[in-house]
Design an enzyme around this catalytic site. Sequence first.
Site, PDB file in Angstrom:
ATOM      1  CG  ASP A 291      35.295  29.829 -82.810  1.00  0.00           C
ATOM      2  OD1 ASP A 291      35.144  29.530 -83.997  1.00  0.00           O
ATOM      3  OD2 ASP A 291      36.132  29.269 -82.062  1.00  0.00           O
TER       4      ASP A 291
ATOM      5  CB  SER B 146      46.334  25.293 -81.512  1.00  0.00           C
ATOM      6  OG  SER B 146      45.623  26.493 -81.398  1.00  0.00           O
TER       7      SER B 146
HETATM    8 ZN   LIG Z   1      36.774  25.596 -84.332  1.00  0.00          ZN
END
Ligand SMILES: [Zn+2]
Length: 230
Positions: free
Chosen positions: A81, A219
């Site tokens: 990531d 999130s």
């Molecule tokens: Zn990200």
Amino acid sequence: MELNTKQYFKKAAEGKYAIAQLNVSSADQMKVVARVASELKAPFIFGTSEGESGFLGMKQAVVLAELYAKETGVPVILNADHTKSLDKVKEYLDAGYNSIHIDGSLLPYEENLEITKKTVEMCKEVSEDISVEGELGRIGGTGSSKVFTEAVEIKKEFMTDPKQALEFAEATGIDRLGVSIGNLHGISTVGEPKLDFERLQELNNILEDKCVLVLHGGSGIPEADIKKAV
Ligand SMILES: [Zn+2]
């Protein structure tokens, strides 16, 4: 890892569902994610940022991901990531990651294009099956989780431009594109991020045959908006 990650994303696009990425930095987090995915019988992505993989260990992450793929019987993708450099890309490939996210979104456009194109080439040299994600536009917040106590507004000029996205996807050959549509990394205590669904639709239309879209910062996005985005 001996997995054809591209197939999973293609299947998801055809089936009109998304694949969740859960960021992990420890073996016990991986265990929980794998258990839930196994119960749901859903493919999933382990995501590790540079910091997370630094703590967990790249090779450790690969071995554990392979183990969980075998044990759960569900497709497991291991994604690097927000990788910022080609040196890191090489390290991830050497360790055996089957997905790379190269994030040149803070670089000038031409440099972002260059580093992303090079990443696609490096991944292809290792295996045609490695899925590569590029990023265009500026997503609010940083790579690590944050709590915002003041309203964060993502200005239109920082959002992903559909025409530029098409040019970027064609020039680089990416499989996925992380887009900025009002999403941000982290959680806001003063209201939720407002997603620009019109822009998302436009991006989806123009990129349909080129790559799949990635929504970062899940999130902090309300569930209903995530469903709508999917
Ligand atoms: Zn990200």
